[in-house]
Motif scaffolding. Structure first.
Motif, PDB file in Angstrom:
ATOM      1  N   GLN A  99       0.857  -1.177   0.000  1.00  0.00           N
ATOM      2  CA  GLN A  99       0.000   0.000   0.000  1.00  0.00           C
ATOM      3  C   GLN A  99       0.900   1.235   0.000  1.00  0.00           C
ATOM      4  O   GLN A  99       1.819   1.334   0.820  1.00  0.00           O
ATOM      5  CB  GLN A  99      -0.911   0.017   1.235  1.00  0.00           C
ATOM      6  CG  GLN A  99      -1.898  -1.122   1.308  1.00  0.00           C
ATOM      7  CD  GLN A  99      -3.076  -0.926   0.391  1.00  0.00           C
ATOM      8  OE1 GLN A  99      -3.292   0.164  -0.118  1.00  0.00           O
ATOM      9  NE2 GLN A  99      -3.842  -1.975   0.173  1.00  0.00           N
ATOM     10  N   THR A 100       0.621   2.169  -0.884  1.00  0.00           N
ATOM     11  CA  THR A 100       1.418   3.383  -1.008  1.00  0.00           C
ATOM     12  C   THR A 100       0.672   4.550  -0.385  1.00  0.00           C
ATOM     13  O   THR A 100      -0.470   4.838  -0.765  1.00  0.00           O
ATOM     14  CB  THR A 100       1.723   3.683  -2.480  1.00  0.00           C
ATOM     15  OG1 THR A 100       2.403   2.564  -3.060  1.00  0.00           O
ATOM     16  CG2 THR A 100       2.609   4.927  -2.598  1.00  0.00           C
ATOM     17  N   TRP A 101       1.313   5.225   0.571  1.00  0.00           N
ATOM     18  CA  TRP A 101       0.751   6.405   1.230  1.00  0.00           C
ATOM     19  C   TRP A 101       1.758   7.541   1.125  1.00  0.00           C
ATOM     20  O   TRP A 101       2.974   7.320   1.169  1.00  0.00           O
ATOM     21  CB  TRP A 101       0.454   6.121   2.708  1.00  0.00           C
ATOM     22  CG  TRP A 101      -0.691   5.196   2.935  1.00  0.00           C
ATOM     23  CD1 TRP A 101      -0.689   3.835   2.842  1.00  0.00           C
ATOM     24  CD2 TRP A 101      -2.024   5.568   3.292  1.00  0.00           C
ATOM     25  NE1 TRP A 101      -1.927   3.339   3.120  1.00  0.00           N
ATOM     26  CE2 TRP A 101      -2.771   4.368   3.401  1.00  0.00           C
ATOM     27  CE3 TRP A 101      -2.668   6.772   3.526  1.00  0.00           C
ATOM     28  CZ2 TRP A 101      -4.122   4.358   3.735  1.00  0.00           C
ATOM     29  CZ3 TRP A 101      -4.008   6.776   3.866  1.00  0.00           C
ATOM     30  CH2 TRP A 101      -4.726   5.579   3.961  1.00  0.00           C
ATOM     31  N   ALA A 102       1.243   8.748   1.014  1.00  0.00           N
ATOM     32  CA  ALA A 102       2.085   9.956   0.969  1.00  0.00           C
ATOM     33  C   ALA A 102       2.048  10.627   2.331  1.00  0.00           C
ATOM     34  O   ALA A 102       0.972  10.917   2.861  1.00  0.00           O
ATOM     35  CB  ALA A 102       1.593  10.914  -0.112  1.00  0.00           C
TER      36      ALA A 102
ATOM     37  N   LEU B 248      -1.454  11.722   6.196  1.00  0.00           N
ATOM     38  CA  LEU B 248      -1.198  10.576   5.335  1.00  0.00           C
ATOM     39  C   LEU B 248      -2.275  10.544   4.263  1.00  0.00           C
ATOM     40  O   LEU B 248      -3.468  10.563   4.587  1.00  0.00           O
ATOM     41  CB  LEU B 248      -1.207   9.274   6.139  1.00  0.00           C
ATOM     42  CG  LEU B 248      -0.054   9.107   7.133  1.00  0.00           C
ATOM     43  CD1 LEU B 248      -0.381   8.036   8.150  1.00  0.00           C
ATOM     44  CD2 LEU B 248       1.223   8.754   6.403  1.00  0.00           C
ATOM     45  N   ARG B 249      -1.883  10.473   3.011  1.00  0.00           N
ATOM     46  CA  ARG B 249      -2.834  10.560   1.899  1.00  0.00           C
ATOM     47  C   ARG B 249      -2.683   9.347   0.986  1.00  0.00           C
ATOM     48  O   ARG B 249      -1.571   8.906   0.691  1.00  0.00           O
ATOM     49  CB  ARG B 249      -2.610  11.832   1.074  1.00  0.00           C
ATOM     50  CG  ARG B 249      -2.858  13.111   1.850  1.00  0.00           C
ATOM     51  CD  ARG B 249      -2.691  14.335   0.961  1.00  0.00           C
ATOM     52  NE  ARG B 249      -2.930  15.565   1.684  1.00  0.00           N
ATOM     53  CZ  ARG B 249      -4.124  16.108   1.885  1.00  0.00           C
ATOM     54  NH1 ARG B 249      -5.192  15.488   1.391  1.00  0.00           N
ATOM     55  NH2 ARG B 249      -4.265  17.227   2.561  1.00  0.00           N
TER      56      ARG B 249
ATOM     57  N   VAL C 184      -8.605   9.426   0.279  1.00  0.00           N
ATOM     58  CA  VAL C 184      -8.564   9.252   1.731  1.00  0.00           C
ATOM     59  C   VAL C 184      -7.372  10.021   2.291  1.00  0.00           C
ATOM     60  O   VAL C 184      -6.257   9.927   1.775  1.00  0.00           O
ATOM     61  CB  VAL C 184      -8.470   7.768   2.103  1.00  0.00           C
ATOM     62  CG1 VAL C 184      -8.388   7.592   3.610  1.00  0.00           C
ATOM     63  CG2 VAL C 184      -9.668   7.008   1.551  1.00  0.00           C
ATOM     64  N   ALA C 185      -7.620  10.787   3.344  1.00  0.00           N
ATOM     65  CA  ALA C 185      -6.570  11.541   4.037  1.00  0.00           C
ATOM     66  C   ALA C 185      -6.720  11.313   5.532  1.00  0.00           C
ATOM     67  O   ALA C 185      -7.827  11.432   6.083  1.00  0.00           O
ATOM     68  CB  ALA C 185      -6.646  13.030   3.703  1.00  0.00           C
ATOM     69  N   LEU C 186      -5.622  10.970   6.195  1.00  0.00           N
ATOM     70  CA  LEU C 186      -5.605  10.763   7.642  1.00  0.00           C
ATOM     71  C   LEU C 186      -4.800  11.883   8.279  1.00  0.00           C
ATOM     72  O   LEU C 186      -3.591  11.993   8.058  1.00  0.00           O
ATOM     73  CB  LEU C 186      -4.978   9.400   7.988  1.00  0.00           C
ATOM     74  CG  LEU C 186      -5.599   8.162   7.349  1.00  0.00           C
ATOM     75  CD1 LEU C 186      -4.821   6.915   7.754  1.00  0.00           C
ATOM     76  CD2 LEU C 186      -7.056   8.032   7.745  1.00  0.00           C
TER      77      LEU C 186
END
Length: 542
Positions: free
Chosen positions: A479-482, A501-502, A506-508
């Protein structure tokens, strides 16, 4: 088999018999009024003769996109009415694998979610991604193997006859040192395997500081021992084999202490909780709270993503566009040919105020109606599943009243009776794109093979948590998150730190706060104070 196959096809074709009133689409009040006005004008222009054509309005997707704006003129009051029709899920027999959004607006630049996800998947399967993921593990493995083999080579070199190195024979003291060296190397090998040699769980954007410190110490000490070994022992042809064994044992002791330091810095240091973390997911606003220890920002992000996949519910973007009732909006109309000002301003403003006052009330009743429909569909689905499971009985003996079936055939036999309630429930809860007919049949066959109850079979569709419950998330290897943060990612967490985290839509958002210091004091209660007196009163019942 032919009968079961016919039943399956009959069950899958049941949704085709439903009328157009059950489609989950959003139509505004302006579209209904404009359609009625068009039919009335067509009827009036026919010279009083009724048309033999059906009154049902059949339009393709292109017609909907081109006919997105209609105008209606009544006397002197000119008003432009625009309607927007959004079809949230395709109502076909493919279980909603595609989504369609048709609006009256256009965009110069548009990218679908499928294109973005395809680009991300292509990167996750590329050679550069795997190199980035395994380069740290491979480098650590090479250094560990070199350090582990160094004391063994130091002991073997004096015994090689080709070098012409003559050393004195060693007595029982050397044998004891060699046995101690062997056990220390065995413990070091198992400890290094447990700590370093494992598949990397996360690929960090910045260097892991504490692991880099451990590797740097390993390189420095290994190089220093080989330097002294070459200068003091190899060049001078040192003949005391006991001293050589002691030198190798000291190197093993140093490596054991470095490994102990790595365990403290990498594994134990973070166990003491110091920070309170709150995670808020956008756009649905779901949140969770956790406590973590002293970590860097990037390692905290990796740990919180593990908590996210374990505790959060599956994000369903289609639930953000639940069909709602159309609300009439007021418009302020101006006469461009006359400078007298706005036309019917009071009426338009009153409509706007009325809409603002009643919007929250309408939203409340719409959400309440949606929840009622979900509960109703859920009850029908549970009843249909329980009734379907009653037709299947495990065959204990060799002979039975009917032809025995394997779990997959049994799943195909009972699936048509619950196909329609299940499809309606998945459409209403917007889960249709996540579940295909093949995956449902496989899950049903698995439940029948393990003698699970109907509610255990429906748990996958009735509960939307955790995130890893989704097949699309579970079957992806990575899974790739920015990670977005104003601070350097390798620095430790501080109170007030905020990072995001994006991944796609979806953004956390993560907020860090320090846990308060807890001061617990002791209070001594006098045992004499635990005595009571009964007060009698004529007005009480005691």
């Amino acid at each position: 088999m032919s009968l079961w196959t016919g039943d399956i096809h009959a069950g899958l074709n049941l949704p085709r018999k439903t009328n157009n009133m059950e489609t989950e689409s959003v139509r505004s009040a302006y579209s209904e009024q404009s359609q009625r006005s068009r039919r009335s004008r067509a009827h009036s222009t026919g010279g009083g003769h009724r048309s033999n054509r059906p009154r049902h309005l059949h339009r393709s997707k292109n017609d909907r996109s081109h006919n997105s704006t209609l105008s209606k003129v009544n006397g002197n009051d000119s008003r432009t009415e625009e309607f927007i029709e959004v079809q949230i899920l395709n109502q076909d027999d493919n279980w909603g694998d595609n989504t369609t959004a048709i609006t009256g607006a256009t965009s110069d630049r548009s990218e679908s979610l499928d294109d973005v996800s395809k680009i991300r998947i292509d990167y996750e399967t590329s050679l550069s991604f795997y190199c980035h993921m395994w380069v740290g593990t491979v480098f650590t493995t090479i250094l560990a193997l070199c350090a582990f083999a160094s004391p063994i080579v130091m002991i073997i070199l004096p015994k090689v006859d080709a070098l012409g190195w003559k050393v004195q024979k060693c007595g029982p003291e050397c044998d004891g040192l060699l046995i101690s060296l062997s056990f220390k190397l065995l413990i070091l090998a198992f400890g290094s395997w447990a700590l370093f040699f494992r598949r990397p769980k996360v690929t960090l954007p910045r260097i892991f500081v504490y692991r880099a410190i451990v590797l740097a110490l390993m390189i420095v000490f290994t190089f220093a021992y080989w330097l002294f070994y070459g200068v003091r022992i190899v060049e001078k042809r040192h003949d005391d084999y006991h001293s050589i064994v002691l030198f190798a044992v000291s190197l093993v002791d140093t490596l054991l202490f470095i490994h102990y330091l790595a365990v403290i810095l990498v594994e134990i240091r973070q166990l003491n909780t110091q920070y309170f973390v709150k995670i808020v997911r956008s756009p649905d606003g779901e949140s969770r709270c956790y406590t973590i220890g002293q970590l860097s920002i990037q390692r905290a992000a990796a740990l919180l993503l593990e908590y996210y996949y374990r505790d959060f519910s599956i994000y369903n973007p289609y639930l953000e566009t639940i069909p709602t009732k159309s609300r009439k909006g007021g418009f302020k109309m101006y006469d461009v040919d006359n400078a007298n000002g706005p036309i019917n301003c009071s009426r338009a403003n009153s409509d706007v105020l009325h809409r603002r006052d009643s919007s929250h009330n309408e939203r409340f009743y719409e959400e309440h109606e949606y929840e009622r429909r979900v509960r109703k569909r859920k009850a029908r689905l549970v009843s249909a599943a329980e009734e379907s499971f009653t037709h299947i009985k495990r065959l204990v003996d060799e002979q039975g009243p009917a032809i025995p079936m394997d779990p997959h055939e049994a799943a195909q036999a009972i699936f048509p009776s619950m196909a329609r309630p299940l499809q309606k429930y998945l459409r209403l809860t917007r889960q249709q794109p996540r579940h295909t007919m093949r995956s449902i049949l496989d899950h049903l066959a698995l439940c029948l093979r393990n003698d699970l109850s109907p509610k255990a079979f429906l748990e996958k569709y009735l509960k939307s948590e955790p995130v890893l419950n989704s097949d699309r998330e579970l079957h992806r290897a990575s899974q790739t998150w920015a990670l977005v943060c104003d601070t350097l990612l390798s620095r430790p967490l501080t109170p007030g730190c905020v990072f995001t985290l994006r991944q796609g839509d979806v953004a956390l958002m993560v907020t860090i706060d320090r846990l308060p210091h807890l001061c617990i004091t002791e209070e001594v209660v006098d045992p004499k104070s635990n005595r009571f007196v009964l007060r009698l009163n004529s007005e009480t019942s005691v």
